[in-house]
Design an enzyme around this catalytic site. Structure first.
Site, PDB file in Angstrom:
ATOM      1  CD  GLU A 121      -2.401  -1.076   2.867  1.00  0.00           C
ATOM      2  OE1 GLU A 121      -2.093  -0.180   3.672  1.00  0.00           O
ATOM      3  OE2 GLU A 121      -3.175  -1.997   3.135  1.00  0.00           O
ATOM      4  CE  LYS A 123       5.432   5.323   7.018  1.00  0.00           C
ATOM      5  NZ  LYS A 123       4.882   6.518   7.549  1.00  0.00           N
ATOM      6  CG  ASP A 125       4.276  12.492   5.329  1.00  0.00           C
ATOM      7  OD1 ASP A 125       4.177  12.214   6.533  1.00  0.00           O
ATOM      8  OD2 ASP A 125       5.133  13.268   4.873  1.00  0.00           O
ATOM      9  CE1 TYR A 231      -3.168   3.251   8.732  1.00  0.00           C
ATOM     10  CE2 TYR A 231      -3.109   4.956   7.042  1.00  0.00           C
ATOM     11  CZ  TYR A 231      -2.878   4.542   8.346  1.00  0.00           C
ATOM     12  OH  TYR A 231      -2.362   5.423   9.250  1.00  0.00           O
ATOM     13  CB  CYS A 434      17.796  46.167  12.129  1.00  0.00           C
ATOM     14  SG  CYS A 434      18.007  47.945  11.976  1.00  0.00           S
ATOM     15  CB  CYS A 440      15.629  50.196   9.527  1.00  0.00           C
ATOM     16  SG  CYS A 440      16.237  48.786   8.600  1.00  0.00           S
TER      17      CYS A 440
HETATM   18  S1  IVH Z   1      -0.620   0.430   8.954  1.00  0.00           S
HETATM   19  C1  IVH Z   1      -0.211  -1.652  13.043  1.00  0.00           C
HETATM   20  N1  IVH Z   1      -0.755   1.479   6.577  1.00  0.00           N
HETATM   21  O1  IVH Z   1       2.475   5.309   9.132  1.00  0.00           O
HETATM   22  C2  IVH Z   1      -0.002  -0.984  11.740  1.00  0.00           C
HETATM   23  N2  IVH Z   1       0.103   2.824   8.337  1.00  0.00           N
HETATM   24  O2  IVH Z   1       5.011   4.940  10.600  1.00  0.00           O
HETATM   25  C3  IVH Z   1      -0.814   0.213  11.577  1.00  0.00           C
HETATM   26  N3  IVH Z   1       0.647   5.119   7.650  1.00  0.00           N
HETATM   27  O3  IVH Z   1       1.194   5.224  12.379  1.00  0.00           O
HETATM   28  C4  IVH Z   1      -0.358   1.118  10.512  1.00  0.00           C
HETATM   29  N4  IVH Z   1       0.071   4.901   5.549  1.00  0.00           N
HETATM   30  O4  IVH Z   1       0.062   6.768  10.645  1.00  0.00           O
HETATM   31  C5  IVH Z   1      -0.402   1.670   7.858  1.00  0.00           C
HETATM   32  N5  IVH Z   1      -1.000   2.285   4.411  1.00  0.00           N
HETATM   33  C6  IVH Z   1      -0.652   2.480   5.685  1.00  0.00           C
HETATM   34  C7  IVH Z   1      -0.149   3.715   6.145  1.00  0.00           C
HETATM   35  C8  IVH Z   1       0.226   3.850   7.486  1.00  0.00           C
HETATM   36  C9  IVH Z   1       0.533   5.731   6.468  1.00  0.00           C
HETATM   37  C10 IVH Z   1       1.175   5.753   8.875  1.00  0.00           C
HETATM   38  C11 IVH Z   1       0.404   5.500  10.132  1.00  0.00           C
HETATM   39  C12 IVH Z   1       1.372   4.837  11.063  1.00  0.00           C
HETATM   40  C13 IVH Z   1       2.676   5.307  10.511  1.00  0.00           C
HETATM   41  C14 IVH Z   1       3.796   4.367  10.870  1.00  0.00           C
END
Ligand code: IVH
Length: 684
Positions: A121, A123, A125, A231, A434, A440
């Site tokens: 998936e 990630k 941000d 997710y 300043c 100024c």
């Molecule tokens: S799964 C127990 N899936 O990344 C696992 N996290 O660094 C639960 N995040 O705290 C997280 N995209 O805020 C999961 N596709 C994704 C995600 C994801 C972003 C974030 C989430 C997590 C952090 C971990």
């Protein structure tokens, strides 16, 4: 050598114990800045590298174990102020083990039992959120907090268009976890607006989303346009044997689940997913910083289990921020409206994420010292989640390891590049300033720009260019000169012409109607912002009264601290300011609010003599607005429930302790709507 490789212990001159302690303190502070203040001062990459280094050291020195080490806990976003109800997570909210190395991803996949399916998936941000549904109804929306407890930001989450508030056919109890994000477009628009209003900018969409979710005013949250992707599904006796099936199901129930999700059968499929999204993600409307890999089968997940901080059945691969090496040709200095001097890096132009970069802010002297850079160095420029490129370090010389804070011979300038005045640095502040407020040029122009700005005197047509032009021609020097401008002076300017001259004069004339509180804001007294000005103007209804106010009288006003009070007293002690005020008064600018006083008396005092406690979160107006209304209508605000309380104005999620106390004392609890009805306030 990697830029952020920490020095070997013998080189850093610290013992392992000292280094572990230093890293723990540094990472804990960064966690606070990231999660609570939404204003990190370290790049994600540097943070992750330091965390890994600390993990390594701790593994080598088990005798130095500490349950409070940042390696043992997830960072906390719980607000220090008690603004949202705190809720305990039913299942701890963990983070993910992460890596920047594709080899480590391959290793991780290969070490799994043979034949295991992996879901890949994106990630996202943003910031994580846990949505609680009971009997299909959204009842809580909890931030990660410290992983064990978080803030319930339900009202704010309800403003997100895609998040269902009611789900049909869902189990009794259901929890969905996901990420709240501010799309790039919204982020850029928000920052543009903040720039115009001279509010601090958000460094990236993640910080903007986090700042937004913690707002008390849900209407403002709604205006900002957050979005959300889910997710992860949790609960008891849920349908589905795999993570993928559950995500499909969630999508069918109407939850926003990303289409970028793939079941991979082997390491090649995983790596192909990573390679594809490494470039394709740049076309997405929201920020992503990597890929998450999860074991698909839920029984297999169980078997793999968890560490204290993260599941063993998942890993995050993070994309490296784009980084380039270039020459730092020169450091120049910019003087802002308030006299703050900002160092700017002038770079050999370099291509980064599709744009040409040749300037980057260096923030302040400490920042430059920490990076240990000086003119002529080769520096790394990075553009990650941030829009604004930043310098993250310098190329280490092969023979000498770079040490943070080393003496490079660099010196911050000592005199203002605009007016030559010697700079001052106030203790505890990072900025050199300043002190020549009076003559100024950028400070004078800045004060003029602030005075005419929309939230101040709102004089349209006098933009920064026109101000600079009139300033250079000697027609505008102080804000009082604005009211002496003549049509012929303006029309004589090349760029202006008669029509715009007329418009400007008309706008100047109109500004004489601007109420006293905004005039006070327009004067530009240091640290007296819009809200503070309103509060001061309410207490001191004319400039004549304010002029003689003592420091004690001023600090008695809500939001006015020692520093602001001192700035106000100093402002009126300066004879040049008094002269400006006399001229503004003579020109007919509003310097008192007798009229407002009459208007206020006209407000029916329906809450006269009533003591009211506010609790919970509201949807029509913000908490502060309700407090103001209570005062305007003659009532008194109180923080705690007692026998003297006449009623509680209760929003959503009123604190259980307050409710219990109210019931035991027989104090009436009224809803937001009932309250508005009571004061017959028009809802806008
Ligand atoms: S799964 C127990 N899936 O990344 C696992 N996290 O660094 C639960 N995040 O705290 C997280 N995209 O805020 C999961 N596709 C994704 C995600 C994801 C972003 C974030 C989430 C997590 C952090 C971990």
């Amino acid at each position: 050598m990697d830029l952020f490789d920490s020095l070997p212990i013998e080189q850093s001159g610290m013992t392992a114990e000292q280094e572990i302690k230093a890293l723990r303190a540094e990472l804990a502070e960064q966690n606070y800045k990231y999660y609570v203040l939404s204003a990190p001062t370290m790049s994600d990459r540097e943070f992750d590298e330091k965390m890994h280094h600390l993990q390594e050291l701790e593994a080598k020195h088990p005798e130095l174990y500490d349950a409070n080490s940042p390696t043992q806990k997830v960072g906390s976003d719980i607000s220090k102020i008690d603004s949202f109800p705190r809720i305990r997570h039913r299942y701890p909210m963990l983070s993910l083990a992460n890596t920047y190395s594709r080899e480590e991803v391959e290793d991780w996949v290969r070490k799994l039992p043979p034949g295991v399916e992996i879901v890949a998936e994106l990630k996202y941000d943003g910031l994580s959120i846990s949505l609680w549904y009971e009997k299909g109804i959204l009842v809580h929306a909890v931030t990660r907090g410290d992983g064990t407890e978080g803030d319930d930001v339900l009202q704010n989450i309800k403003t997100i268009a895609g998040v269902p508030q009611v789900v049909n056919g869902a189990p009794e109890r259901l929890e969905l976890r996901g990420e709240v994000l501010l799309p790039w477009e919204r982020f850029e628009a928000l920052n543009k607006q903040r720039e115009e209003q001279e509010e601090p900018l958000f460094a990236n969409p993640r910080n903007a989303a986090s700042g937004t979710l913690k707002l008390q005013d849900s209407r403002e949250v709604a205006r900002r346009g957050l979005t959300c992707y889910l997710y992860y599904m949790l609960g008891e006796q849920l349908p589905g044997k795999t993570h993928y099936e559950r995500m499909e199901l969630a999508r069918q129930w109407g939850f926003p689940v990303s289409e970028a999700i793939r079941v991979c059968k082997d390491v090649d499929e995983v790596m192909a997913f990573i390679a594809y999204w490494d470039t394709e993600r740049k076309n997405l409307p929201v920020a992503t910083d990597g890929i998450v890999l999860k074991v698909n089968n839920l029984a297999e997940q169980e078997e793999l289990g968890y560490t204290a901080k993260s599941p063993r059945w998942a890993i995050a691969y993070k994309f490296a921020a784009e980084r380039q090496l270039t020459l730092l040709k020169q450091i120049t200095y910019q003087v802002g409206r308030t006299g703050v001097v900002t160092p700017v890096a002038n770079l050999e132009p370099v291509q980064l994420s599709g744009t040409m970069v040749q300037r980057a802010t260096l923030h302040n002297e400490d920042f430059i010292r920490q990076l240990g850079i000086t003119e002529g160095d080769e520096v790394y420029v990075e553009k990650g989640g941030e829009i604004i490129p930043k310098i993250v370090g310098k190329r280490p010389t092969p023979t000498l390891p770079h040490r943070e804070g080393e003496n490079t011979g660099y010196r911050f300038i000592t005199h203002c590049p605009e007016c030559g005045t010697e700079l001052v640095r106030v203790e505890g502040e990072a900025a050199w300033r300043c002190p020549n407020e009076v003559s100024c040029p950028p400070q004078l122009k800045g004060r003029l720009e602030h005075f005419v700005s929309r939230k101040a005197m709102n004089i349209e047509g006098l933009g920064s260019e026109t101000i600079a032009l009139l300033y250079d021609k000697g027609l505008l020097h102080s804000i009082a000169d604005i009211y002496s401008l003549r049509a012929e002076d303006l029309a004589a300017q090349e760029r202006l012409g008669e029509k715009s001259a007329q418009n400007i004069l008309q706008a100047i004339e109109g500004s004489k109607q601007v109420p006293w509180s905004r005039v006070l804001f327009a004067l530009g007294i240091r640290m007296v912002g819009e809200t503070t000005a309103k509060k001061i103007a309410k207490r001191f209804r004319s400039i004549d009264a304010l002029q003689w106010a003592s420091k004690d009288e001023l600090t008695a006003i809500e939001d006015v601290g020692e520093q602001i009070a001192e700035n106000i007293v100093a402002y009126f002690a300066d004879i040049r300011n008094l002269e400006i005020i006399t001229r503004l008064q003579a020109a007919g600018v509003q310097m008192s609010s007798e009229q407002l006083a009459d208007e206020q008396l006209a407000v029916p005092q329906v809450l006269e003599g009533k003591t009211i406690v506010i609790s919970g979160t509201f949807s029509e107006h913000s908490r502060d607005e309700y407090k103001q209304m209570i005062e305007d209508y003659g009532g008194k605000n109180s923080g705690s429930v007692s026998k003297k309380t006449d009623f509680i104005l209760a929003g959503e999620n009123m604190g259980p302790a307050k409710l219990e106390k109210a019931q035991s004392l027989g104090v009436q609890v009224i809803s937001e709507q009932e309250f508005l009805e009571m004061i017959k306030q028009e809802i806008q």
